[in-house]
Design a protein around this motif. Sequence first.
Motif, mmCIF file in Angstrom:
data_model
loop_
_atom_site.group_PDB
_atom_site.id
_atom_site.type_symbol
_atom_site.label_atom_id
_atom_site.label_comp_id
_atom_site.label_asym_id
_atom_site.label_seq_id
_atom_site.Cartn_x
_atom_site.Cartn_y
_atom_site.Cartn_z
ATOM 1 N N THR A 1 59.075 6.613 81.542
ATOM 2 C CA THR A 1 57.998 6.299 82.498
ATOM 3 C C THR A 1 57.880 7.406 83.546
ATOM 4 O OG1 THR A 1 59.564 4.987 83.746
ATOM 5 C CG2 THR A 1 58.133 3.786 82.247
ATOM 6 N N MET A 2 58.074 8.631 83.091
ATOM 7 C CA MET A 2 57.976 9.769 84.001
ATOM 8 C C MET A 2 56.699 10.542 83.697
ATOM 9 S SD MET A 2 61.222 12.102 84.688
ATOM 10 C CE MET A 2 62.017 11.160 85.960
ATOM 11 N N LEU A 3 56.448 10.693 82.412
ATOM 12 C CA LEU A 3 55.276 11.431 81.953
ATOM 13 C C LEU A 3 54.397 10.472 81.138
ATOM 14 C CD1 LEU A 3 54.125 14.379 81.747
ATOM 15 C CD2 LEU A 3 55.339 14.561 79.579
ATOM 16 N N PHE A 4 53.099 10.481 81.443
ATOM 17 C CA PHE A 4 52.172 9.585 80.740
ATOM 18 C C PHE A 4 51.040 10.362 80.092
ATOM 19 C CE2 PHE A 4 54.262 6.799 83.691
ATOM 20 C CZ PHE A 4 54.397 5.611 82.990
ATOM 21 N N ARG A 5 50.482 9.764 79.043
ATOM 22 C CA ARG A 5 49.298 10.345 78.421
ATOM 23 C C ARG A 5 48.104 9.551 78.925
ATOM 24 N NH1 ARG A 5 48.601 13.075 72.733
ATOM 25 N NH2 ARG A 5 50.848 13.231 72.715
ATOM 26 N N LYS A 6 47.238 10.213 79.668
ATOM 27 C CA LYS A 6 46.175 9.443 80.325
ATOM 28 C C LYS A 6 44.937 9.263 79.478
ATOM 29 C CE LYS A 6 44.831 13.411 83.091
ATOM 30 N NZ LYS A 6 44.794 13.952 84.425
ATOM 31 N N ARG A 7 44.741 10.134 78.514
ATOM 32 C CA ARG A 7 43.576 9.865 77.669
ATOM 33 C C ARG A 7 43.964 10.023 76.212
ATOM 34 N NH1 ARG A 7 41.408 14.616 76.110
ATOM 35 N NH2 ARG A 7 42.141 16.445 77.229
ATOM 36 N N LYS A 8 43.219 9.323 75.395
ATOM 37 C CA LYS A 8 43.485 9.341 73.967
ATOM 38 C C LYS A 8 43.019 10.671 73.409
ATOM 39 C CE LYS A 8 43.355 5.875 70.536
ATOM 40 N NZ LYS A 8 42.479 4.954 69.843
ATOM 41 N N THR A 9 43.895 11.336 72.675
ATOM 42 C CA THR A 9 43.513 12.602 72.066
ATOM 43 C C THR A 9 43.454 12.369 70.559
ATOM 44 O OG1 THR A 9 45.863 13.129 72.039
ATOM 45 C CG2 THR A 9 44.560 14.086 73.818
ATOM 46 N N ILE A 10 42.660 13.149 69.871
ATOM 47 C CA ILE A 10 42.671 12.986 68.417
ATOM 48 C C ILE A 10 43.919 13.700 67.883
ATOM 49 C CG2 ILE A 10 40.202 12.582 68.022
ATOM 50 C CD1 ILE A 10 39.923 15.566 67.416
ATOM 51 N N PRO A 11 44.484 13.246 66.740
ATOM 52 C CA PRO A 11 45.690 13.905 66.241
ATOM 53 C C PRO A 11 45.479 15.407 66.083
ATOM 54 C CG PRO A 11 45.276 11.890 65.015
ATOM 55 C CD PRO A 11 44.076 12.113 65.898
ATOM 56 N N GLN A 12 46.496 16.175 66.489
ATOM 57 C CA GLN A 12 46.364 17.634 66.491
ATOM 58 C C GLN A 12 46.332 18.243 65.087
ATOM 59 O OE1 GLN A 12 45.532 18.726 69.527
ATOM 60 N NE2 GLN A 12 47.384 19.573 70.423
ATOM 61 N N THR A 13 46.839 17.498 64.104
ATOM 62 C CA THR A 13 46.896 18.016 62.738
ATOM 63 C C THR A 13 45.483 18.384 62.269
ATOM 64 O OG1 THR A 13 48.369 16.136 62.532
ATOM 65 C CG2 THR A 13 48.125 17.515 60.579
ATOM 66 N N GLY A 14 45.361 19.560 61.723
ATOM 67 C CA GLY A 14 44.060 19.961 61.183
ATOM 68 C C GLY A 14 43.200 20.709 62.193
ATOM 69 N N GLY B 1 43.979 26.543 66.795
ATOM 70 C CA GLY B 1 44.618 26.772 68.082
ATOM 71 C C GLY B 1 43.796 26.392 69.295
ATOM 72 N N SER B 2 42.533 26.900 69.373
ATOM 73 C CA SER B 2 41.769 26.652 70.589
ATOM 74 C C SER B 2 41.309 25.190 70.667
ATOM 75 C CB SER B 2 40.596 27.628 70.712
ATOM 76 O OG SER B 2 39.560 27.237 69.857
ATOM 77 N N SER B 3 41.006 24.567 69.515
ATOM 78 C CA SER B 3 40.633 23.140 69.546
ATOM 79 C C SER B 3 41.823 22.297 69.965
ATOM 80 C CB SER B 3 40.167 22.674 68.172
ATOM 81 O OG SER B 3 39.333 23.605 67.583
ATOM 82 N N ARG B 4 43.028 22.705 69.543
ATOM 83 C CA ARG B 4 44.226 21.980 69.947
ATOM 84 C C ARG B 4 44.386 22.025 71.461
ATOM 85 N NH1 ARG B 4 49.113 21.429 66.273
ATOM 86 N NH2 ARG B 4 48.185 21.397 64.216
ATOM 87 N N ARG B 5 44.191 23.213 72.023
ATOM 88 C CA ARG B 5 44.350 23.369 73.474
ATOM 89 C C ARG B 5 43.324 22.540 74.232
ATOM 90 N NH1 ARG B 5 46.074 28.422 71.839
ATOM 91 N NH2 ARG B 5 43.998 29.330 71.867
#
Length: 248
Positions: A170-183, A186-190
């Motif tokens: 409970t220190m670091l949270f993901r605030k928005r849903k991201t699409i899976p990085q697979t596929g 590089g720049s779309s991942r970032r």
Amino acid sequence: MKTIFRNLAEKGKHLKRSLADLCLPCRCLNCNEEIAYSRVLFCHKCFEKIEFIEEPICNCCGSVFSVGKSHICGECLQQKWYFTRARSLVIYNEIVARAILSFKFGGKKEALKTFRTFKELSGMPEDIAHADFIVPVPLHEKRLRKRGFNQASLLALSFFPKEKDKIKNTMLFRKRKTIPQTGLDGSSRRKNIKNAFWVKDPEKIKGKNIILIDDVFTTGTTVNECARVLVKSGAKRVDVLTLARAER
Ligand SMILES: [Zn+2]
Ligand SMILES: [Zn+2]
């Protein structure tokens, strides 16, 4: 009979685990062949194909070199990472990928003892800082609810069974849903991961050394973004430890 099982199960986690091991045949996490009880759930043939990471590697991002001495790789000379060092236990090959898939999406939690053994066999990379906190890469709340567990969090527990108090979910949270990085490239991942994380209580991490845990290091985009947010929030140093590493 049910009560016996319940009582036995309540006598402790260790006992519960041995009971499950006795009742269910062990199967190879890759080829599903039945195997004798083992701390590593791979048959001999598949285990032989597991590649433990050894030097020479990049001193910074941990990418593996085929020959020579460890040094800083070309990418790290150009790229700004927010983590100090990233290390992984094994190469993300077909065998490891299948084991991670069956753990992550098939719910095969018995794989964790195999992953713990990987950590014991490879030892703790010496150049990773002594940690004040061990922080699993968080899942978005919705994904966590759907899957029922955060794989990075379970990996942290199996890698550091004696340092449970340091593991912080409970220190670091993901605030928005991201699409899976697979596929994604590089720049779309970032773009996909940018500003996806936040630190709940920056005061708590001021001046602290943190080890970030994830299952696979692919391009490093996700862990780098986590590290950026942690460092920006005051962490002194962030190192990364992942179960596996995809080769470039
Ligand atoms: Zn096998
Ligand atoms: Zn590097």
